[in-house]
Enzyme design. Structure first.
Site, PDB file in Angstrom:
ATOM      1  N   ASP B 407      -1.184 -24.017  25.329  1.00 56.56           N
ATOM      2  CA  ASP B 407      -1.416 -22.741  25.284  1.00 56.56           C
ATOM      3  C   ASP B 407      -0.062 -22.382  26.001  1.00 56.56           C
ATOM      4  OD1 ASP B 407      -2.359 -20.009  25.506  1.00 56.56           O
ATOM      5  OD2 ASP B 407      -3.092 -20.380  27.787  1.00 56.56           O
ATOM      6  N   THR B 409       0.552 -18.913  27.715  1.00 59.39           N
ATOM      7  CA  THR B 409       0.274 -17.892  28.970  1.00 59.39           C
ATOM      8  C   THR B 409      -0.388 -18.794  29.910  1.00 59.39           C
ATOM      9  OG1 THR B 409       0.408 -16.101  27.441  1.00 59.39           O
ATOM     10  CG2 THR B 409      -0.238 -15.717  29.652  1.00 59.39           C
ATOM     11  N   ARG B 596       6.761 -10.061  28.060  1.00 58.60           N
ATOM     12  CA  ARG B 596       5.628  -9.709  27.327  1.00 58.60           C
ATOM     13  C   ARG B 596       5.716  -8.389  27.281  1.00 58.60           C
ATOM     14  NH1 ARG B 596       1.345 -13.528  28.171  1.00 58.60           N
ATOM     15  NH2 ARG B 596      -0.202 -11.871  28.217  1.00 58.60           N
ATOM     16  N   ASP B 678       0.516 -14.773  21.716  1.00 60.65           N
ATOM     17  CA  ASP B 678       1.398 -13.845  21.946  1.00 60.65           C
ATOM     18  C   ASP B 678       2.435 -13.760  20.765  1.00 60.65           C
ATOM     19  OD1 ASP B 678       2.900 -12.331  23.733  1.00 60.65           O
ATOM     20  OD2 ASP B 678       3.084 -13.626  25.370  1.00 60.65           O
ATOM     21  N   ASN B 794      -9.668 -18.554  26.431  1.00 60.81           N
ATOM     22  CA  ASN B 794      -9.418 -18.594  24.949  1.00 60.81           C
ATOM     23  C   ASN B 794      -8.890 -19.996  24.662  1.00 60.81           C
ATOM     24  OD1 ASN B 794      -7.275 -18.358  26.569  1.00 60.81           O
ATOM     25  ND2 ASN B 794      -6.041 -17.273  24.920  1.00 60.81           N
TER      26      ASN B 794
END
Lengths: 311, 1149
Positions: B407, B409, B596, B678, B794
């Site tokens: 992942d 983040t 971001r 993202d 997630n």
């Protein structure tokens, strides 16, 4: 509160938990390996020579007497000559599969009871098939036969005779009475308590021949100790001369393609004659020596290239 | 029981007619006027049963479960055969180890179950207060029934799933923390059902809600409130009204709630059910080897049975006079006899498949996993926690990882957000002093817009203000006063996403401070230190599909405003296009810098518009069916035609040593894939920062953007590294292609590209797509071992999907940790976990497995050979005690110690040279080559043992007094050589001798000698035959026996010794050796053994498989062609483009 939690959760910083136990990492450098190979090789060669020479000094005379008939040419051979040794007489049988599993002493069937349901003592296939040829050895001196005394004491393991096997205690001071109600094994000519009529201490379960037989051989070709020649004039060994061997032939082997042999041999510190060990030690020993030399050459050659690389 | 019922319900979703979609609950068990008959429906009680067994069913149930394992069942069969059929070895020989295994496992499982019982009891007996007929009654927790009104006070956990009816707080809210459920420690606000009566005793209501389902964040229900002489009022119930069992009440004195789900039907209980068991690749190898050995075993038994009958058919051998058959034997059927003979041989040779291996493997895994939890390098002082091992079954899998899915983040980055800059329409406010310049320049023109923007930041979120201290300020008004007094820097915010906090804090720096939310009104302190108040009308929650959230607020002047913030891709289509271009440039620039970005938009709602939206939203919230879809549609309808205010940029810093870790993983030959939700630009820059993409890496992009670009780059073919970038939209096209396209072709094409690239970046992924990708790679050719690492909810799907799932104990709650196999505090720990622990565990267990098979092969081979010398009579070569003890006592401890402590290469070197990891890739030590090597070694040594002693016994007079040795002496000599050889073989393999190794290796040899003396030194009263009586002592009194034992051990080990000598020691200064597997395959050529025939076979096989190994190596080297990814990429590109462009065109217009 927080400190307690920290102490509880923080892993112990010990050598064991952190997999940092002091450890010896064996590094076999040429300086150790080559000399040790050489040393082992030399030691093995030494042992091998000793074994081989010992084995060579052991004299063995053996004769296959299976199925000798009275008219066969060798029936009355003058057999021994130029012998001078402390002898052990062994007999040897081949293709008798004494280690068959149904040959267990524990599982006596079908040799546990006779047809009248009397218990057979000693029971079992092994006991039943005890080797019952007997031998008498004579030295022929000037045409007369002089019997060579054969010593049957101590041919079985000491522990077998003294601890493992026990005779039933005598009933009314009669040893035979303690076998009342039992029958002898089918193939036996005499009951167990009459195995050796000359020596009362060699009867019942504590008969030396019986004990030797009961220690089952490992392989289908085997030999077992029959007698020692230790007494009288022959204590120093059988002198060279002519001997006659009288065989009481009882044991049938031809039905299962077996062979019988009688072997006269002396023993050494390594036991009976066996060239295998000596040769094996010699071969392995010289192998080690050769390898140490090869390694020496290889290392001598590669050491320089290593140095070059490092530089 | 109820939980069983639930399972059947969920399984038989379609067919079961009795299944109802919803349940009706009568609050306080009071009948309602509306329903004609009050039928109290049966729900399960509130007892939690996590235990598997009771005292009564423990034995049968546990035994049944244990014997369902194929290995245990096999050993049970062997044991039964031994009991039933008259076999040469006693049933004890296989019964005892089996009994040991079963007992140890049963004790372990029983203990675990006892702990569960204890925990259950604690939960079930917990006292709770239930409102019955207006009185508070103390009850045990397990007695709560659905419909009971339960009182819960502060800091208590909810005993079951409750619908909140009444709270002691005035605004009808309560705060809970779900730390024990999903680890999120922030306070969540839950609301009472609106407009319920204050007097719970007078409340007559029914609740209609869905049947229990495990999703913690979903709940749909409806409450009918009956008042006298009135139409029943209907209220919608959502997850914000539901208090979950296991959550804790905070900041609220007490609440009343009605139980809707109890016991095993609570969401917590449903969530703890069935986590699928993962099995390691090593276990598959073991099973394959087991099959080989089973074949060997069966063929051995067949050979012996056949030869037995062939031999017996010869005249005179079937029934020699010395060994006649029993009556029973004569009577029995020939074929039946053959079959029982076959079974007997099976039993005789069954030791070749070791019972104890399973125990040792289990113990190794269990004990070995402690070294991971104990490792202080994994301890993070910040969170005061170390590594967590949830399953010990996968230790060795850590050494086999080929694909790492990470992942972004919170995993690659710290998830520690800092507001960097924002751009309002055209001008940018920088944090670092440039602000004044810009603001001065544009202040007159844009001040209004800027303030609007900052207000939007202050309003459009779900952040809560942290109430100071643990002792909560009871009165909210006082609370605000207290907060106002606090210095602003110390103000704490709580939110589920750190982005939101960063934004609110950012707004605070510019003078707009969010003060808190209280009874649906938000308070903001503006630059003039005035307090503005907004009435919060609706929150349109964030979800990963929409990728935006909105709030509808009403100003004091009566204006209704909608503020929306979200990802650029989800905002841009919903605002006026002419505004987009100006902002887009900045957003893209920020994204390439690794920030971001979020876009903020607003819209003024007219009264009619609001009324429409309001009713629409309320209706959608009340819907029992398809609520999600209806809400989504409504949201999309409301969030339309907005105008863009600006964009924000938030920096997410890289994790400590993220780049080093990634570099090490790539150096170790792992392919790293970044799966993130993202934006592409942000993700790409993170990848560059992590050195996943290097300067020289050719990037193959397959995204909406590049497809719109209409031109393709030309690639230089000289480059070796490729990076591949794909986004969610494109991926779904590849994974779920339109019907007429050739689906599988492009999927495999995609996979081929990815496999040839060093790094792959998948951006804009939905959680399920992450799992989809993992699954695709997992099931691809060669079934590579995959590892997923992530920190958030997630990532759970991909953590569960991958072979090894790693959770990071990050900021986004504990869901990832709970579902993972291993959890570490930081990403940097992954390096040591894989390169050191994984590598070592793999080497250890692989060696353990191979060694176990090897030592049992050379244990049983002499027994097999002996059958040729005993007329195939199933006579065992070894005594029963030796047969039993060999695997349990004599040879088990050294290998266990080895498999726990061995470090063939020290940890530091493993960490420094990541490339060492490649040596064990592809299950290198458990493939057929090394298996063959060990098997050949076992056969060679077995032959040596048997025939060496056989030659010695050509004259069994081995003592100096001429006495002869029998069959038990023969077996004992072979066994002595065997025990010493296999133990010394392990000693030769041990590269890391700690005192424990010394102790167990020399100790077990000493124990063998001691045991043999002891066993042979006493007449054992319980034995029928004293077979071994003084056999061992007699053996030692024979010089020849000594000499043969020594030479046989040396000879059997000579090839191994040579290997060790010729192997290059891997020290810190030694260079990499070309073949540096634990056994160099090429270096045996100089060895020579005296048994030409055996050695010939041995070396022939050896050379054969050495050459096949080299051939294989050379071939795989040539296979890597560099031009392939590009050609494949071009093919896939044209396909995706064709479809995507057409879809985009259709979607936009």
């Amino acid at each position: 509160m927080k400190n307690e939690g920290e102490a509880a959760k923080r892993p112990d910083n010990t050598a064991f938990t952190q997999q940092r136990l002091p450890a010896w990492q064996p590094i076999l450098s040429a300086g150790i390996v080559i000399p040790s190979f050489l040393l082992i090789g030399l030691a093995f060669i030494g042992i091998g020579i000793g074994l081989f020479l010992t084995s060579q000094t052991i004299q063995v005379w053996e004769m296959d007497y299976t199925g000798f008939e009275k008219d066969s040419p060798c029936f009355r051979c003058t057999i021994l000559s130029n012998q001078n040794c402390t002898c052990e007489v062994t007999f040897s049988l081949s293709t008798l599969f004494s280690v068959k599993s149904s040959y267990f002493p524990s599982d006596c069937s079908p040799y546990a009871y006779d047809s009248e349901k009397n218990p057979i003592v000693p029971c079992g296939a092994i006991a039943n098939s005890i080797f019952n040829d007997t031998f008498e050895l004579y030295q022929i001196i000037n045409g007369t036969k002089k019997q060579v005394p054969l010593d049957g004491k101590g041919i079985s393991w000491w522990t077998d005779y003294n601890i493992k096997y026990r005779n039933p205690s005598s009933v009314n001071s009669s040893f035979a009475k303690s076998f009342d109600g039992t029958v002898k094994p089918i193939n036996w000519p005499k009951p167990a308590y009459e195995l050796d009529l000359t020596d009362p201490n060699n009867n019942g379960f504590l008969n030396q021949d019986f004990l030797v037989w009961m220690r089952r051989a490992a392989l289908p070709q085997f030999r077992k100790l029959y007698r020692r020649i230790t007494d009288g004039d022959y204590a120093a060994g059988l002198p060279a001369g002519n001997y006659s061997l009288k065989v009481h032939y009882n044991y049938p082997v031809l039905s299962f393609d077996g062979r019988k042999k009688v072997v006269f041999s002396n023993v050494s510190w390594m036991g009976g004659k066996n060239d295998f060990l000596g040769i094996a030690y010699l071969v392995v020993g010289s192998l080690c020596v050769v390898m140490s030399v090869v390694m020496l050459v290889v290392y001598a050659k590669f050491k320089f290239s290593d140095d070059d690389d490092d530089a | 029981s109820c939980c069983n019922r639930f399972r059947t319900e969920s399984i038989s979703c379609g067919g079961d007619e009795k299944r109802v979609d919803s349940r009706t609950i009568y609050v306080g068990h009071r009948p309602c006027p509306d329903t004609e008959a009050f039928i109290p429906s049966k729900f399960c009680d509130n007892r939690i049963v996590s235990s598997k067994y009771t005292v009564w069913n423990f034995l049968p149930k546990n035994l049944f479960e244990q014997f369902r394992r194929i290995a245990n069942f096999y050993f049970l069969i062997i044991f039964l055969v031994q009991v039933i059929v008259d076999t040469p070895t006693s049933p004890v020989t296989s019964g005892l180890p089996l009994f040991f295994v079963i007992t140890v496992t049963a004790i372990k499982q029983g203990y675990e179950d006892w702990l569960r019982h204890k925990a259950d009891k604690e939960v079930n007996k917990y006292p709770v207060t239930v409102l019955e007929d207006g009185r508070s009654v103390k009850k045990e927790s397990e007695k709560i029934k659905v419909g009971d009104v339960v009182e819960v006070v502060e800091d208590e956990t909810f005993p079951c799933d409750l619908i909140l009816l009444q709270s002691s707080r005035e605004d009808g809210t309560c705060f809970v923390t779900t730390a024990s459920l999903d680890g999120e420690s922030n306070h969540k606000t839950h609301y009472t059902v609106p407009d319920t009566e204050k007097d719970l005793q007078a409340l007559t209501a029914t609740i209609e809600c869905e049947q229990p389902q495990p999703d913690l964040y979903k709940f749909v229900g409806r409450m009918h409130i009956y008042k006298q002489e009135q139409e029943p009022a209907v209220r919608s119930l959502g997850p914000e009204n539901l208090l979950l069992k296991g959550a804790t009440l905070k900041n609220t004195k007490k609440i009343y709630g009605v139980a809707v789900y109890t016991g095993m039907e609570t969401k917590m209980a449903l969530n703890y059910q069935g986590k699928s068991q993962k099995r390691s690749a090593v276990e598959k190898s073991i099973n394959a080897f087991l099959l080989v050995y089973l074949c060997i075993l069966i063929s051995k038994a067949v050979v012996c049975t056949t030869l037995k009958y062939v031999w017996q058919s010869k005249e005179g051998q079937d029934e020699p006079w010395y060994n006649q058959k029993t009556q029973k034997e004569k009577d029995s059927n020939m074929y039946l006899k053959m079959f029982t003979d076959f079974l007997s041989f099976m039993v005789l040779f069954n030791f070749i498949i070791p019972v104890s291996m399973y125990v040792t493997v289990e113990m190794q895994k269990f004990l070995g996993s402690f070294f991971i939890t104990w490792d202080k390098d994994f301890f993070d002082p910040e969170i005061q926690e170390g590594a967590l091992v949830n399953t010990s079954d996968l230790n060795e899998e850590l050494g086999q990882v080929e694909y790492v899915f990470t992942d972004k983040t919170g995993t690659l980055t710290q998830n520690n957000m800092e507001f960097i800059e924002c751009c309002i329409d055209v001008h940018i406010i920088c944090m670092l002093g440039f602000m004044c310049h810009f603001v001065c320049l544009f202040i007159s023109i844009y001040q209004e817009k800027e303030e609007l923007f900052l207000r939007a930041l202050c309003l459009c979120h779900t952040v809560q203000v942290k109430e100071a201290g643990s002792e909560v300020l009871a009165d909210q008004v006082d609370g605000i006063d207290g907060l106002l007094l606090q210095p602003e820097e110390e103000r704490g915010f709580i939110a589920s996403s750190p982005d939101e906090i960063a934004l609110v804090k950012g707004a605070m720096k510019y003078g707009f401070t969010f003060l808190g939310l209280e009874s649906k009104s938000m308070k903001i302190k503006n630059r003039q230190n005035d307090i503005e108040e907004y009435k919060l009308l609706h929150v349109l929650n964030f979800d990963p599909v929409r990728r935006r959230m909105s709030v509808i607020v009403q100003t004091t002047s009566g204006e209704t405003l909608l503020f929306c913030k979200g990802a650029d891709s989800s905002i841009f289509p919903r605002v006026r296009p002419e505004e987009v271009d100006r902002i887009r440039m900045h957003v893209e620039r920020n994204a390439t810098e690794g920030y971001r970005t979020l876009c903020v938009a607003y819209k003024q709602l007219s009264a009619e518009e609001y009324a429409m939206a309001d009713t629409g939203l309320r209706e959608a919230r009340l819907a029992l069916q398809d609520r999600e879809e209806k809400l989504m549609a409504m949201y999309n309808q409301v969030e339309m035609g907005m105008s863009l205010i600006g964009a924000t940029a938030v920096e997410d810093r890289l994790q400590e040593e993220a780049a080093e870790t990634m570099e090490a993983l790539q150096g170790a030959g792992m392919k790293v894939w970044v799966l993130t939700g993202d934006k592409m630009e942000t993700a790409k820059s993170t990848c560059y920062a992590c050195r996943l993409f290097q300067r020289g890496t050719e990037l193959l992009e397959l995204t909406v953007r590049t497809l719109e670009d209409e031109r393709l780059k030309s690639w230089s073919t000289a480059n070796q590294d490729y990076g591949f970038i794909i986004d969610g939209a494109t991926l779904s096209l590849v994974m779920n292609p339109p019907r007429d396209a050739d689906a599988s072709q492009y999927k495999s094409l995609f996979l081929q590209i990815c496999q040839n690239c060093t790094a792959v970046l998948c951006c804009r992924m939905a959680p399920l797509q992450k799992a989809q990708i993992v699954k695709m790679v997992k099931n691809s050719k060669g079934s590579p071992i995959t590892l997923s690492i992530g920190d958030g909810a997630n990532d759970v799907s991909m953590i569960l999907e991958a072979h090894v799932g790693i959770g990071i104990k990050g900021k986004e709650g504990r869901q990832a940790v709970r579902n993972s196999d291993y959890a570490v505090p930081k990403l940097k720990h992954l390096k040591k976990l894989l390169l050191a622990h994984g590598h070592l565990y793999y080497v250890r267990i692989a060696h353990l497995v191979q060694y176990f098979f090897y030592k049992n092969l050379c244990f049983i081979l002499p027994q097999f050979l002996y059958q040729f010398f005993c007329g195939y009579s199933q006579q065992p070569l070894y005594d029963a005690a030796y047969l039993t003890m060999y695997n349990i006592c004599f040879t088990s401890m050294p290998i266990l110690a080895y498999s726990l402590l061995e470090q063939h290469t020290s940890i530091e070197i493993l960490l420094d040279n990541a490339a060492l990891y490649r040596e064990i890739a592809n299950n290198a030590m458990l493939r057929w080559h090394p298996f063959l090597y060990w098997t050949v070694l076992g056969i060679f040594q077995g032959l040596m043992f048997f025939f060496g002693v056989r030659f010695l016994f050509s004259n069994p007079a081995l003592q100096d007094n001429g006495q002869v040795f029998g069959n038990w002496s023969y077996g004992t000599i072979v066994f002595t050589v065997l025990v010493f050889t296999v133990t010394l073989k392990l000693a030769l393999d041990t590269r890391h001798w700690t005192w424990i190794n010394h102790f167990v290796i020399w100790g077990s040899l000493a124990f063998y000698v001691f045991f043999s003396f002891f066993w042979g030194g006493i007449i054992w009263p319980f034995l029928k035959q004293q077979r071994l009586y003084f056999v061992f002592a007699n053996m030692l009194s024979s010089v020849s026996a000594w000499l043969v034992i020594i030479i046989l051990i040396l000879l059997s080990l000579l090839p191994e010794i040579l290997l060790v000598v010729l192997r290059k020691p891997r020290g810190p200064h030694s260079r990499q050796v070309y073949f540096s597997l634990p056994f160099p395959l090429l270096s045996l050529n100089s060895s020579f053994l005296p048994y030409p025939s055996y050695f010939l076979i041995f070396s022939l096989i050896y050379i054969l498989f050495c050459s096949s190994f080299i051939l294989h190596h050379v071939l795989t080297r040539c296979d890597v062609t560099q031009s392939q990814p590009i050609t494949r990429y071009l093919k896939l590109y044209s396909y995706v483009k064709q479809w995507l462009v057409s879809l985009l065109v259709a979607g936009l217009h």
